[in-house]
Design a protein around this motif. Structure first.
Motif, short mmCIF file in Angstrom:
data_model
loop_
_atom_site.label_atom_id
_atom_site.label_comp_id
_atom_site.label_asym_id
_atom_site.label_seq_id
_atom_site.Cartn_x
_atom_site.Cartn_y
_atom_site.Cartn_z
N UNK A 85 -18.49 64.74 91.72
CA UNK A 85 -18.76 65.27 90.37
C UNK A 85 -17.47 65.53 89.59
N UNK A 86 -16.42 64.76 89.90
CA UNK A 86 -15.14 64.92 89.22
C UNK A 86 -14.67 63.56 88.70
N UNK A 87 -14.35 63.52 87.43
CA UNK A 87 -13.82 62.31 86.81
C UNK A 87 -12.41 62.63 86.31
N UNK A 88 -11.46 61.79 86.68
CA UNK A 88 -10.07 61.98 86.28
C UNK A 88 -9.68 60.83 85.35
N UNK A 89 -9.38 61.18 84.11
CA UNK A 89 -8.94 60.19 83.12
C UNK A 89 -7.44 59.99 83.33
N UNK A 90 -7.06 58.80 83.78
CA UNK A 90 -5.66 58.53 84.08
C UNK A 90 -4.90 57.97 82.88
N UNK A 91 -5.57 57.07 82.16
CA UNK A 91 -4.97 56.49 80.95
C UNK A 91 -6.04 56.40 79.87
N UNK A 92 -5.67 56.82 78.68
CA UNK A 92 -6.59 56.79 77.54
C UNK A 92 -5.75 56.61 76.29
N UNK A 93 -6.13 55.65 75.46
CA UNK A 93 -5.40 55.47 74.21
C UNK A 93 -6.29 54.80 73.17
N UNK A 94 -5.99 55.13 71.93
CA UNK A 94 -6.62 54.50 70.78
C UNK A 94 -5.55 53.63 70.13
N UNK A 95 -5.95 52.48 69.61
CA UNK A 95 -5.01 51.60 68.92
C UNK A 95 -4.28 52.40 67.85
N UNK A 96 -2.97 52.21 67.76
CA UNK A 96 -2.14 53.02 66.87
C UNK A 96 -2.63 53.03 65.42
N UNK A 97 -3.06 51.87 64.92
CA UNK A 97 -3.51 51.79 63.53
C UNK A 97 -4.87 52.44 63.29
N UNK A 98 -5.55 52.89 64.36
CA UNK A 98 -6.87 53.51 64.22
C UNK A 98 -6.87 55.00 64.58
N UNK A 99 -5.70 55.54 64.88
CA UNK A 99 -5.62 56.95 65.24
C UNK A 99 -5.92 57.83 64.04
N UNK A 100 -6.44 59.01 64.30
CA UNK A 100 -6.82 60.01 63.29
C UNK A 100 -7.99 59.55 62.43
N UNK A 150 -4.57 64.86 82.50
CA UNK A 150 -3.25 65.48 82.62
C UNK A 150 -2.40 65.01 81.44
N UNK A 151 -1.71 65.97 80.82
CA UNK A 151 -0.89 65.68 79.65
C UNK A 151 0.50 66.27 79.86
N UNK A 152 1.46 65.77 79.09
CA UNK A 152 2.80 66.32 79.17
C UNK A 152 2.76 67.77 78.69
N UNK A 153 3.45 68.67 79.41
CA UNK A 153 3.44 70.07 79.00
C UNK A 153 4.15 70.26 77.66
N UNK A 170 6.94 63.26 87.38
CA UNK A 170 6.84 64.00 86.12
C UNK A 170 5.80 65.10 86.22
N UNK A 171 6.13 66.23 85.63
CA UNK A 171 5.20 67.35 85.59
C UNK A 171 4.20 67.14 84.46
N UNK A 172 2.92 67.32 84.77
CA UNK A 172 1.85 67.16 83.81
C UNK A 172 0.98 68.42 83.82
N UNK A 173 0.53 68.84 82.64
CA UNK A 173 -0.40 69.96 82.54
C UNK A 173 -1.82 69.44 82.74
N UNK A 174 -2.61 70.17 83.50
CA UNK A 174 -4.00 69.78 83.78
C UNK A 174 -4.92 70.51 82.81
#
Length: 192
Positions: A81-96, A119-122, A157-161
């Motif tokens: 019952x745990x999902x870990x998102x390792x990589x996620x990105x939106x195309x740069x021209x479509x962000x926001x 996990x993200x950079x602190x 690298x240290x990542x915040x969870x």
């Protein structure tokens, strides 16, 4: 192939978000381009390995399309019952433009009963890219993710969870990562 009908705030037009397995896509190179533009080389897995891993029962490498426009991708793994998102990105021209939030909604929809971990950079004030880190964290917290108070060391690298849909359990994540890596990874998870 999944379809998700979406309405974007302030925009009355309907959009169809189509989800496709990257391994089955004819547009793998475009997904790879988003991936390499979004993550520094030292943080990336080899793209070919990601494609191969996506054939495993517990790994998903998905691309998201608005009609014919490639919006972004997610690479994630699920055990129990745990999902870990390792990589996620939106195309740069479509962000926001709301795509990232819609993709996160779709991840939650696919794994409705799971805790979702990212996990993200602190957000260290002395970081060169502190503004970007703060925007990234705000994006996740605006989408229902919560701080856990824990960090993990991945690839040196240290990542915040951060987590959505449940309480963080350090042992649960440690076991997840050990199982996923076939016990080749023994993560260091500590209070931040």
């Amino acid at each position: 192939m999944l379809h998700v009908r979406m309405l974007f705030g302030g925009d009355d037009r309907d959009m169809d978000l189509r989800v496709e397995k990257v391994a089955n896509s004819k547009r793998k190179q475009e997904v790879k381009n988003i991936y390499t533009a979004s993550f520094p080389k030292e943080d990336r897995m080899p793209f070919g390995m990601m494609l191969m891993m996506s054939y495993l029962w517990n790994t998903e490498f998905l691309s998201f399309y608005d009609r014919d426009t490639l919006c972004g991708f997610v690479y994630m793994a699920t055990i129990r019952k745990l999902t870990f998102v390792m990589f996620f990105s939106v195309a740069e021209n479509l962000r926001s433009k709301g795509y990232g939030s819609r993709i996160l909604d779709e991840i939650q929809s696919i794994h409705a009963n799971n805790k979702i971990i990212v996990s993200i950079e602190p957000c260290n004030q002395d970081a060169d890219d502190i503004e970007q880190r703060l925007r990234r964290k705000k994006f996740y917290t605006n989408n229902g993710y919560e701080e856990t108070g824990y960090c993990i060391k991945l690839g040196g690298k240290k990542q915040e969870i951060i987590i959505k849909n449940g309480a963080f359990d350090k042992r649960e994540l440690m076991l997840f990562l050990m199982l996923y890596s076939n016990f080749t990874l023994i993560p260091k998870i500590r209070k931040c």
